[in-house]
Design an enzyme around this catalytic site. Structure first.
Site, PDB file in Angstrom:
ATOM      1  N   GLY A 131       0.924  -1.153  -0.073  1.00  0.00           N
ATOM      2  CA  GLY A 131       0.120  -0.134  -0.188  1.00  0.00           C
ATOM      3  C   GLY A 131       0.835   1.372   0.136  1.00  0.00           C
ATOM      4  O   GLY A 131       1.284   1.938  -1.018  1.00  0.00           O
ATOM      5  N   ARG A 243      -4.210  14.290  -3.611  1.00  0.00           N
ATOM      6  CA  ARG A 243      -4.641  14.584  -2.207  1.00  0.00           C
ATOM      7  C   ARG A 243      -5.510  15.768  -2.048  1.00  0.00           C
ATOM      8  O   ARG A 243      -6.177  15.956  -0.953  1.00  0.00           O
ATOM      9  CB  ARG A 243      -3.185  14.570  -1.207  1.00  0.00           C
ATOM     10  CG  ARG A 243      -2.668  13.329  -1.170  1.00  0.00           C
ATOM     11  CD  ARG A 243      -1.255  13.262  -0.630  1.00  0.00           C
ATOM     12  NE  ARG A 243      -0.678  11.735  -0.591  1.00  0.00           N
ATOM     13  CZ  ARG A 243       0.723  11.571  -0.551  1.00  0.00           C
ATOM     14  NH1 ARG A 243       1.635  12.566  -0.662  1.00  0.00           N
ATOM     15  NH2 ARG A 243       0.821  10.341  -0.478  1.00  0.00           N
ATOM     16  N   ARG A 268     -35.637  19.464  16.146  1.00  0.00           N
ATOM     17  CA  ARG A 268     -35.881  18.360  17.010  1.00  0.00           C
ATOM     18  C   ARG A 268     -36.080  19.054  18.467  1.00  0.00           C
ATOM     19  O   ARG A 268     -35.036  19.798  18.688  1.00  0.00           O
ATOM     20  CB  ARG A 268     -34.665  17.416  17.154  1.00  0.00           C
ATOM     21  CG  ARG A 268     -34.840  16.527  18.256  1.00  0.00           C
ATOM     22  CD  ARG A 268     -35.733  15.255  18.218  1.00  0.00           C
ATOM     23  NE  ARG A 268     -35.476  14.306  19.222  1.00  0.00           N
ATOM     24  CZ  ARG A 268     -36.389  13.317  19.410  1.00  0.00           C
ATOM     25  NH1 ARG A 268     -37.722  13.296  18.771  1.00  0.00           N
ATOM     26  NH2 ARG A 268     -36.145  12.394  20.447  1.00  0.00           N
ATOM     27  N   GLU A 363      -5.346   7.263  -1.009  1.00  0.00           N
ATOM     28  CA  GLU A 363      -4.243   8.216  -1.620  1.00  0.00           C
ATOM     29  C   GLU A 363      -3.465   8.513  -0.327  1.00  0.00           C
ATOM     30  O   GLU A 363      -2.885   9.905  -0.516  1.00  0.00           O
ATOM     31  CB  GLU A 363      -5.129   9.399  -2.077  1.00  0.00           C
ATOM     32  CG  GLU A 363      -5.503   9.101  -3.526  1.00  0.00           C
ATOM     33  CD  GLU A 363      -6.102  10.096  -4.476  1.00  0.00           C
ATOM     34  OE1 GLU A 363      -5.121  11.141  -4.509  1.00  0.00           O
ATOM     35  OE2 GLU A 363      -6.849  10.339  -5.183  1.00  0.00           O
TER      36      GLU A 363
END
Length: 383
Positions: A131, A243, A268, A363
């Site tokens: 990786g 990136r 709410r 990335e």
């Protein structure tokens, strides 16, 4: 720094926001549940100029800059992170690699179809065992006359099954030699090339992620991008710009989660008043807003560096690191604001929550970003 967006950026935002509301929002959960890659959507995005947004008009693109590009990604991602991710991978990685390092013949051959959305692009660097450690890649290319023979696999590839055009990084030299990797363009249908396993993912499920398999795949030398052995250096430069796009993706997901949380907190009621009026909720919203604005400022600085030949490596890594981590924190807090409802698929924040995590991984992980930043500080000093 001028904080007023240019008219072109505002126009892009408005166009993409309307498009996302009409074409994406009604389908988000269906695509997510079925893990369906909406291929036709990207043809429509091509018609709007979004699939070649950085590509010059001479090659059929929009000829716009990074500020416009990240605005488009943000607006898409505020509705569906998976669509934003696919747009980013297509533009920043595959298309931009060909634009940046291809010769004139290669640009004329592949860019018009990519920019129009007729073709979707993929980019193959990652492997099952490599990786972050890309120089240990096992996918190889061996020269055979005027051709190269590719063997090996690539994993976690966006559009691995559907892309018509794929830029593949393969080892052509010795292991750990930064000059021993070369970039090739491989077209769908090439003998010896096929898609493999499609990943069943936590989030970003409408963005296709799959394996690439090469078995004696013969590629002509005219498909080599740049110089033989120049692939690793090329890939690092492409990732610098990529990136920034993941930072924009993070910004969009975070903004979508934040907007939903604010709207819900104002509607709410508990104990006779909207929960937004309680300090415990109000402070969460304040923290979320600050993280978004900080991310937006650093993304803008990275875009400026990209367009003016500044330190893209540093500021791209900073923007990606800050925005992606902020995105996860914002999405987490948004679920908390919704309480039990936030844990259900009837409300949007659970999807933002699932989609957010990939931003800290894809990335380059957050750890890799900190490594890039710290090495830059040590070698160049603080400016």
């Amino acid at each position: 720094m001028d904080f007023q967006e240019k008219d072109t950026i505002a126009a892009i935002r408005g166009m993409v926001r309307d498009f996302a509301a009409q074409e994406i929002a009604p389908n988000v959960m269906d695509w997510d549940e079925r893990q369906h890659f909406p291929r036709d959507l990207f043809r429509k995005m091509g018609e709007l100029g979004l699939m070649g947004i950085l590509v010059p008009e001479a090659y059929g693109g929009s000829g716009l800059g990074y500020h416009e590009y990240v605005a488009a990604i943000e607006e898409l991602s505020a509705v569906c992170g998976a669509v934003g991710l696919s747009m980013a991978a297509h533009n920043s990685l595959c298309t931009n690699h060909i634009l940046t390092f291809g010769n004139e013949e290669q640009k004329q051959r592949w860019l018009p179809a990519l920019a129009s959305g007729e073709h979707v692009g993929a980019w193959g660097l990652t492997e099952a065992g490599t990786g972050s450690d890309a120089m240990r890649m096992q996918c190889t290319a061996t020269q055979d006359g005027d051709d190269w023979i590719l063997n090996g696999t690539k994993n976690w590839i966006t559009h691995g099954l559907s892309a018509e055009v794929t830029v593949v990084l393969a080892r052509t030299g010795e292991l750990l030699d930064s000059r021993g990797i070369t970039a090739f363009v491989v077209e769908r249908g090439c003998p010896g090339f096929k898609g493999g396993k499609k990943e069943n993912k936590l989030g970003m499920r409408a963005s296709e992620t799959a394996e690439l398999i090469f078995e004696d795949c013969r590629i002509p030398s005219k498909n080599v991008l740049g110089e033989v052995g120049g692939g690793f250096v090329q890939a690092m430069k492409i990732l610098d710009g990529g990136r920034i796009s993941i930072a924009a993706l993070s910004m969009g997901i975070g903004r979508g989660a934040f907007d939903a949380a604010v709207q819900y907190a104002k509607q709410r009621e508990q104990f006779g008043r909207p929960i937004a009026q309680f300090q415990g909720i109000g402070f969460k919203l304040a923290d979320m807003a600050v993280k978004l604005e900080a991310s937006r400022g650093l993304i803008a600085k990275a875009c400026h560096a990209k367009e003016h030949r500044g330190d893209v490596t540093r500021f791209g890594a900073m923007a990606k690191y800050l925005a992606s981590e902020a995105c996860v924190e914002i999405a987490t807090d948004a679920v908390q604001v919704f309480g039990g409802y936030g844990y259900t698929k009837d409300f949007p924040v659970e999807k933002f929550y699932r989609d957010s995590k990939l931003c800290t991984i894809g990335e380059g992980t957050s750890e890799i970003q900190k490594l890039v930043i710290s090495r830059g500080l040590v070698s160049n000093g603080v400016n």
